[in-house]
Write an enzyme that holds these catalytic residues in place. Structure first.
Site, PDB file in Angstrom:
ATOM      1  N   THR A   1      -5.407  13.614  -1.677  1.00 31.39           N
ATOM      2  CA  THR A   1      -4.493  14.602  -0.733  1.00 31.39           C
ATOM      3  C   THR A   1      -3.492  14.396   0.301  1.00 31.39           C
ATOM      4  OG1 THR A   1      -5.738  12.840   0.946  1.00 31.39           O
ATOM      5  CG2 THR A   1      -7.630  14.726  -0.176  1.00 31.39           C
TER       6      THR A   1
ATOM      7  N   GLY B   1       4.101  15.844  -6.986  1.00 32.42           N
ATOM      8  CA  GLY B   1       3.730  15.374  -7.569  1.00 32.42           C
ATOM      9  C   GLY B   1       3.661  14.091  -8.169  1.00 32.42           C
ATOM     10  N   ARG B   2       2.983  13.958  -8.856  1.00 30.83           N
ATOM     11  CA  ARG B   2       2.102  12.452  -9.358  1.00 30.83           C
ATOM     12  C   ARG B   2       1.117  11.779 -10.213  1.00 30.83           C
ATOM     13  NH1 ARG B   2       3.111   7.329  -8.742  1.00 30.83           N
ATOM     14  NH2 ARG B   2       2.294   5.527  -8.118  1.00 30.83           N
TER      15      ARG B   2
ATOM     16  N   ASN C   1       8.837  30.741  -7.141  1.00 27.64           N
ATOM     17  CA  ASN C   1      10.292  30.369  -6.972  1.00 27.64           C
ATOM     18  C   ASN C   1      12.005  30.896  -8.636  1.00 27.64           C
ATOM     19  OD1 ASN C   1      10.523  27.823  -9.123  1.00 27.64           O
ATOM     20  ND2 ASN C   1       8.653  28.030  -8.403  1.00 27.64           N
TER      21      ASN C   1
ATOM     22  N   TYR D   1      16.361 -46.067  46.741  1.00 31.54           N
ATOM     23  CA  TYR D   1      16.503 -46.978  46.199  1.00 31.54           C
ATOM     24  C   TYR D   1      18.355 -46.951  46.247  1.00 31.54           C
ATOM     25  CZ  TYR D   1      11.650 -47.139  44.252  1.00 31.54           C
ATOM     26  OH  TYR D   1      10.787 -46.459  44.464  1.00 31.54           O
TER      27      TYR D   1
ATOM     28  N   GLY E   1      -0.757  14.154 -11.569  1.00 36.01           N
ATOM     29  CA  GLY E   1      -1.405  15.143 -13.174  1.00 36.01           C
ATOM     30  C   GLY E   1      -2.851  15.986 -12.769  1.00 36.01           C
ATOM     31  N   TYR E   2      -3.014  15.969 -11.705  1.00 35.92           N
ATOM     32  CA  TYR E   2      -4.283  16.425 -11.596  1.00 35.92           C
ATOM     33  C   TYR E   2      -3.729  18.187 -10.365  1.00 35.92           C
ATOM     34  CZ  TYR E   2      -7.850  12.972 -11.681  1.00 35.92           C
ATOM     35  OH  TYR E   2      -8.946  12.343 -12.854  1.00 35.92           O
TER      36      TYR E   2
END
Length: 1526
Positions: free
Chosen positions: A375, A159-160, A118, A803, A162-163
């Site tokens: 995942t 990303g979150r 990229n 009535y 770090g793997y």
């Protein structure tokens, strides 16, 4: 040996091994308990990090070269797919860091190498000072390193943890990172091998070009049990490349050197929908919206359950998540509403079922997203943390509704409904059926001979008994009988739920063996039925015809093919039988009987028996009918498409307008036949053997539809429906001098007038005719002696008919003079003379008491108008002047009514501000009942609801059964806000009234639509004037005959005394000769009556007495009659009697001469004057009766005043002037245009005419597109009111209900007399949208509710009032006293004008009273009070001046002046009285003017009502009870 809990499972297994293994070497503790490095752990347990590394087969979206994106079964390794995705997402993430990034290149080489490049900002090529290594090496070659660990920073990347990229490195045999940073002017490259176990040398080079990053890796396929990248995994990876191209804005994606043809998210979605079509073969419609920079949504229809393709920060969330739910829930909530509207009454549709028809594509950018696993297939972040919102626009929702999803859901609903319906049917033919009560099954039903069996459906159990009697003749093997419990459902318009729960229909289906959606075209399919035919056996009346029609409709709607097989037939019985000696003739229709009578001069010698229903026939006759089955069985024969069209015309909701024209043509055709002297058309002659469906609908069923209108819509002439007319007829005939129980009167009505329906509905009709509370009748024709209902519950609180008592109002015979009875055309039922076609009152009662009813094709709604205004306008017409416009007016109503547009009015209640935290409501809109208002408006405001917080802090009630007073507490802030919005709007004190459906039967029995109230008045005026001419003509003849008779008698006596005539000892014949010779006339009265060819009602019973001898002897009939002379007693020869006879002769002659000089107009004016005079007396009596029950009769005056002031408006309150906004007026105009448009389509009933024959016009019309005019009932903002609407009570029976309200006449606060027209300024804001729109639509049924409330008039003309009021002079003083309307029927005139008098204490001088008098209150044209003159110029009356004074003090009053609305009926007079009382008491600190305004001579004026509503089963007073039956 016991195991410690820490021992591993495998050691437990060892314990169970045989002893000979003991010698083997034991595992060491170190081998059992191991520690792995993180790298080793990832390789050992990969499923924790990247998902399964085993081959999995499942359905996935992939990209195949030859097909494109498609959903197919693929076999792949999720872990391999995940490591590729991590690198690809990282490349896309770079777009968030560097908006200038524009390109991603993905290359997959044959040697299993994958490269992702990229041109976004490169990774900083600089050494990390803490870790002492370059950043690219750190983040790609060291575990647990990332730039995403700062949760305080709002990131929108994928990303979150770090793997990601490290996992790709670990599961690759070779992993190369190459990045260039222009900022740091260096290029970095390094390669790791052997699952990140060995790092190659790092290359650093100087760099000055554009930033880029390229990751190249070779997956370790052995870890994935693969040898090479196969077709399926490559197809998945290519689809992910397309995903990135679609979800990453402004980035070109190249795959293996070729740019992917995706130009954004919308074009990406098209790849999924290529070649996809809906159920009709059309391409799927896609709804797309770029909601904001972070949200983009597409929606289309799904046929495979809920589907979603979604992305969060470029991650493909294949399992969806909260971001998808967030969008889907918004769409579902809107679609559910639409589906519910379109699927009224169908299978209930839940949100999940709607969702199952949606396919959502979503692309979201979310801050710090969380997932349920590494995942990242399911996003779990709560919507509140998204960092942005996605509010779909109205345009998107509108497009979503139209994209096919709603249609798809509705089709599914139909399918589901069909499944449920089919469960009600049995596909197998059974010989015996269980569980159907009252079924007498044919013995052969369900057997091989079932086609020869006939099921007889009867109208009720009594008809079943008749059929069973007849089966004794034809046997039970081939005939079954099942009784219907009345009218079956119109399945064509019924909801699914109604059909499912309708036991009658389900039983018929089960008995016959029908199956939904089955086509019974051929003989084989017919053999599956348990019965080969259905025979309908109902009464030969119009309701019986309706049942036949509904059964035909039921079969035609579900199984049209059965009609072609002559599946239906009917069993007819005689309506009339005539017999003489042993000869007997049966007639099956009345016109045929009438025809026979006209051709048989001796028909009177035959004995006539009428058969009202099947129950009239005896068992013997039943056997005769069945013995001659050929004559009594009529087969229905299908004649073609015209039959289908006719059935649809009669029962389809869509053909309302066609039905109107159908009925209009019928009425016109019938009128023409009458004019030409032709007999009515009839179906069942002596030779009729079969009938087409078209003939049945157009000749028989139409009679029911027409009678439905006759029962539901009143006559313009007398404003009554048939049920009410029968009650009035009976009351006139009984002429009770004492009160009679309602229940007894109902029995008498049924006997005297041939009332054929339930007595309960008749009793309700009687009660409605006597009600006189606010919002009911302006002029009750019967007196309410007992609890007939109050405004607390809208009449539902009336006591049991056993009535309560009633009798004719003293005004009834003045309104319907007996002198007119001789000019009316009386009807005959069962050879019994019953009520007339219509009565002819001296004023149009349909305007006085209003009207409401819903028939077939038409509905009628007319509000109440003020009696005096109507009388005044009639006087103007008699004087050759134009009538003045009138506003709706309800007796004793203290609110205001203003005109918004033509036939559109707004009804305002009364509210005043007492202080900064307190308001007081002293009047509610018409037909908003006190209890209903409390429960539906105030209680929710006090307690709040789920959606709205409480608005008020407390409220107190001070009302009586006739007055309203709520004192409401709220906080200063809430009150200020409510004032700003408008108190009338906030507290729902404004309703609208629409009068666009003024449809009435004219004097010739045709329906006519009137555009304005004055049109009704003019029509009535012309007819009534003509009938005054007829009355004069009749009276001249009658008086002439009576004068001649007296003249003859006097001469006879004189001549006898003088000896000129000798009668002693002479034969009768000779006497008669002598009388003829001397010029005596044969009985002039009898001769005149015979010439008229009818005997007046009052003499009907005297026939046998006076003229029995003459009428019975043929000689008497043929020759002259002198019994009137010869039967005179001898004492007529005495001097006294002779003188008296001569005096009577002269008086009668004088009466005759006086009558000759009068014109019809003079006669009318005399009647009006007498009526107005009695009206004043009645109203005075009402007020007097109210005062009798004043509380504290024995208490000191002060205490009494205190009690009364509690229920009257507070003198310190500042009246809030209702505001009519421009928006409200515009909305009203719009509604009128809409209404006119739809009505133009329908055409005016009376004018549609019948140029061509009925049938031809009908056929033409059937093809026309159905009209849109649907009838809605107006509803007040409160639910209960809707109920009210049900009944059309307003129309006739109840119209009279307003007297109760007038107990305490409270002057409307600061109201000024109405003067000029509509320019009323209102301070309060009105809820035009809410209150108005709903109400107007109700138009057809409920409009009335609002109507009633409106006394205030915006229209002008006080001048005329003067004339009309002249006769009332004396009454003014009376009025003042007679406010109470407790037990006396409400006087018609009281409407607005009369009420004022109530307030007058006995002290006020008559002058004042006159001023105050109803004249003022009532509104523009009070007709009968002297005070009227003053009304025109408010200043003249005390009350007016007081009002003005008060007004000048307060700011609001000035505005009130302009709005010359209809004031409460008692406002004027009451004002002056109140003022006096207050000033005298000196209890108030206000200025004199103010005090006067509110003071009342409490002692005289106000009597708390003695009546209190009694709790009992609710009475529907709203509609004429007769109508309920139909």
């Amino acid at each position: 040996m016991e195991l410690s809990p820490l021992q591993p499972v495998n050691e437990n297994m060892l314990l169970n091994k045989k002893k000979n293994e003991d010698g083997k070497k034991r595992l060491s503790v170190e081998r059992i308990y191991q520690k792995k490095t993180q790298l080793e752990h990832i390789l050992l347990r990969p499923d924790t990090y990247i998902g399964s590394v085993e081959l999995v087969t499942q359905q996935m979206w992939v990209y195949d070269e030859d097909v494109g994106i498609n959903y197919r079964e693929v076999t792949f390794v999720p872990g391999l797919y995940k490591i590729f995705d991590e690198i690809l997402v990282n490349a896309a993430d770079n777009k968030q860091r560097d908006p200038k990034m524009s390109c991603i290149r993905v290359t997959m080489m044959r040697n299993n190498l994958i490269s992702i490049w990229n041109n976004g900002k490169g990774i900083p090529v600089v050494e990390h000072k803490v870790e002492k290594m370059y950043v690219p090496a750190l983040i790609f070659g060291q575990l647990l390193t990332s730039s995403n660990y700062d949760d305080d920073e709002k990131k929108v990347t994928g990303g979150r943890n770090g793997y990601g990229a490290k996992l790709c490195n670990i599961f690759s045999t070779k992993f190369t990172v190459e990045t260039a940073s222009r900022e740091y002017k260096k290029m970095f490259k390094q390669t790791w091998m052997d699952n990140m176990g060995r790092a190659g040398d790092m290359e650093l080079k100087p760099f000055s070009g554009e930033d880029y990053t390229c990751i190249t890796f070779q997956p370790d396929l052995s870890k994935f049990k693969m040898q090479s990248l196969d077709k399926d995994i490559v197809a998945l990876m290519v689809r992910r490349a397309y995903d990135i191209a679609g979800s990453t804005k402004d980035v070109k994606v190249f795959l293996n050197g070729n740019r992917l043809p995706v130009k954004g998210f919308r074009s990406y979605v098209d790849m999924y929908l290529k070649d996809k079509v809906d159920e009709t073969g059309n391409a799927l419609k896609v709804v797309h919206e770029q909601v904001n920079p972070r949200w983009e949504v597409c929606l289309t229809m799904s046929e495979k359950g809920f589907q979603q393709i979604s992305f969060v920060n470029s991650i493909a969330t294949s399992k969806g998540g909260r971001h998808v739910d967030y969008v889907a829930d918004q769409i579902v909530s809107k679609l559910v509403d639409v589906v519910k509207k379109k699927n009224k009454g169908g299978v209930a549709v839940k949100a999940d079922q709607v969702k199952n028809h949606m396919w959502i594509f979503g692309n979201a950018v979310i801050e710090n997203p969380t997932f349920d696993s590494q995942t990242k297939e399911n996003m779990t972040l709560q919507a509140k943390s998204f960092g942005s919102t996605c509010q779909l626009s109205e345009k998107f929702i509108k497009a979503a509704i139209g994209c096919g999803i709603v249609e798809s859901i509705l089709n599914w609903v139909k399918f589901k409904a069909q499944i449920q319906l089919n469960k009600k049917c049995s596909a197998v033919k059974h010989n015996r059926i269980k569980g159907i009560p009252k079924l007498d099954d044919a013995n052969d039903a369900g057997s091989r001979n079932s086609a020869e069996c006939t099921l007889i459906l009867t109208e009720g159990d009594s008809a079943k008994t008749l059929a069973v009697s007849g089966l004794g003749v034809v046997g039970r093997d081939k005939y079954g009988v099942f009784p219907l419990r009345g009218k079956i459902l119109n399945v064509r318009e019924a909801s699914h739920k109604q059909i499912m729960e309708n036991a009658e229909i389900n039983n018929i289906i089960k008995i016959v063996g029908l199956q939904y959606k089955k086509n019974y075209e051929d003989e084989d399919s017919l053999k599956t039925l348990r019965y080969g035919k259905i025979m309908i056996m109902t009464d030969q009346d119009q309701d019986g015809s309706h049942i036949k029609g509904l059964l035909i409709n039921f079969i035609h709607h579900n199984w049209p093919s059965l009609l072609r097989h002559r599946f239906l037939e009917e069993f007819i019985t005689p309506i009339v039988k005539v017999s003489k000696n042993k000869q007997e003739i049966a007639f099956y229709s009345l016109p045929e009987f009438e025809e026979w009578k006209s051709t048989n001069p001796n028909h009177k010698k035959w004995k006539v028996k009428y058969y009202k229903g099947l129950g009239t026939s005896t068992s013997k006759e039943a056997k005769e009918y069945f013995a001659n089955m050929k004559r009594h069985r009529i087969q229905f024969k299908y004649s073609g498409p015209e039959d289908d069209a006719a059935i649809s015309l009669a029962f389809s909701k869509k053909q309302v307008d066609d039905r109107k024209e159908w009925l209009t043509n019928f009425m016109e055709d019938r009128r023409q036949r009458k004019l030409l002297g032709l007999p009515e058309d009839y179906l069942y002659g002596q030779t009729t053997m079969y009938l087409t469906y078209n003939d049945f609908i157009n000749k028989e069923l139409i009679l029911f539809s027409n009678s439905d209108n006759e029962r539901s819509i009143p006559s313009m002439v007398d404003g009554l429906k048939p049920g009410q007319r029968k009650v009035l007829f009976t009351c006139f005939k009984r002429n009770d001098k004492r009160e009679v129980k309602v229940a007894q009167l109902a029995g008498s009505v049924a006997e005297m007038s041939s009332y054929h329906h339930g007595e309960m509905s008749l009793m309700m009709t009687i009660i409605n005719l006597a009600q006189n509370f606010v919002g009911s009748n302006n002029l009750n024709l019967l007196q309410p002696i007992g609890q007939f209902g109050t405004r607390l519950h809208g009449g539902k609180d009336s006591a049991s008919p056993r009535y309560i008592f009633t009798m004719l109002s003293p005004l009834a015979r003045l309104l319907f003079p007996s002198k007119d009875d001789h000019t009316l055309r009386f009807l005959y039922d069962d050879n019994q003379r019953v009520e007339p076609e219509w009565y002819i009152p001296i004023i149009p009662m349909v305007l006085i008491n209003g009207a409401e009813g819903i028939g077939t094709g038409w509905s009628c709604k007319i509000p109440n108008f003020d009696v005096r205004e109507v009388v005044n306008n009639i006087r103007r017409l008699l004087d050759g002047e134009e009538p003045l416009p009138m506003l709706p007016s309800y007796k004793n109503y203290k609110g205001t009514i203003e005109e918004l547009a033509s036939n559109q009015y707004v009804i305002n209640g009364e509210v005043a501000i007492l202080n900064s935290t307190t308001i007081e409501i002293t009047e509610l809109p018409i037909r908003t009942w006190t209890q209903t208002y409390k429960e539906q408006v105030l209680e929710p405001m006090l307690n709040g609801t789920e959606k709205t917080p409480p608005l008020i802090t407390d409220y107190r009630e001070y009302h009586t059964d006739t007055t309203v007073k709520f004192v409401i507490k709220m906080t200063e802030e809430k009150l200020a806000e409510a004032e700003r919005v408008g108190l009338h709007k906030v507290f729902k004190l404004q309703t609208s009234l629409t009068c666009n459906s003024m449809v009435l039967f004219d004097h010739v029995g045709c329906l006519k639509k009137y555009d304005t109230v004055l049109d009704i008045l003019r029509d009535f005026f012309e007819l009534r004037l003509k009938y005054y001419g007829l009355r004069k003509e009749w009276l001249l003849g009658m008086l002439g005959a009576e004068s001649s008779k007296l003249n003859n008698q006097a001469r006879f006596i004189l001549e006898k005394i003088d000896g000129k005539i000798v009668i002693e000892n002479k034969p009768k014949k000779e006497l008669i000769k002598v009388l003829i010779q001397r010029g005596y006339d044969s009985d002039p009265v009898k001769a005149w009556k015979e010439a008229q060819q009818k005997v007046p009602e009052e003499e009907e019973n005297e026939e046998n007495e006076e003229s029995e001898s003459e009428s019975t002897s043929p000689a008497a009939e043929s020759g002259p009659t002198f019994n009137y002379l010869l039967d005179m007693p001898l004492w007529y020869l005495t001097k006294e009697k002779k003188d008296e006879l001569c005096k009577q002769r002269d008086e009668k002659e004088q009466e005759l001469n006086t009558l000759k000089k009068k014109t019809p107009s003079d006669l009318w004016k005399e009647d009006l004057a007498a009526f107005v005079e009695e009206l004043e007396v009645v109203e005075a009596k009402e007020k007097q009766d109210e005062q009798v029950g004043l509380p504290g009769k024995g208490v000191k005056a002060k205490g009494k005043k205190a009690q009364i002031s509690e229920v009257l408006p507070s003198p310190v309150g500042k009246r809030v002037i209702p505001q009519v906004t421009m928006e409200m007026r515009a909305e009203a105009e719009k509604k009128i245009r809409r209404k006119i448009k739809s009505e133009n389509v329908e055409g005016t009933p009376a004018e549609d005419g019948a140029e061509p024959g009925l049938r031809q016009r009908l056929e033409k019309r059937q093809k026309r597109e159905p009209g849109t005019r649907a009838k809605k009932q107006t509803t007040l903002p409160f639910k209960p009111i809707k109920k009210a609407q049900k009944q059309n009570p307003w129309s006739d029976s109840e119209s009279d209900m307003s007297s109760n309200e007038s107990n305490f006449d409270v002057p409307p606060r600061e109201k000024e007399p109405r003067i000029a027209a509509t320019k009323a300024k209102f301070t309060a804001d009105l809820d035009s949208d809410d209150d108005f729109s709903g109400l107007d639509e109700k138009d057809e049924d409920e409009d009335f509710f609002p109507l009633d409330d409106t006394p205030p008039k915006t229209k002008m003309p006080p001048k005329n009032t003067k004339k009309a009021l002249k006769p009332q002079k004396s009454s003014t003083s009376v009025d003042l006293e007679s406010d109470g309307k407790d037990s006396v029927p409400a006087s018609p005139g009281a409407s607005a004008a009369d009420v004022p008098a109530e307030t007058e204490p006995s002290k006020p001088s008559s002058k004042q009273t006159v001023g105050v008098k109803r004249t003022i209150t009532k509104g523009q044209s009070l007709t009968s009070t002297a005070g009227t003159k003053k009304r025109a110029v408010p200043k003249e009356t005390k009350s007016d001046s007081a009002l003005n004074a008060h007004v000048s003090k307060k700011p609001a009053p000035a505005k009130a002046k302009n709005s010359r609305k209809r004031m409460p009926s008692s406002s004027d007079s009451s004002d002056s009285e109140f003022e006096k009382a207050i000033s005298k008491g000196a209890t108030s600190k206000k200025l004199k003017g103010e005090e006067r305004d509110f003071h009342v001579d409490l002692d005289d004026t106000v009597a708390p009502r003695a009546k209190s509503g009694r709790a009992r089963k609710p009475i529907k007073y709203l509609e004429e009870s007769d109508d309920d039956l139909f």
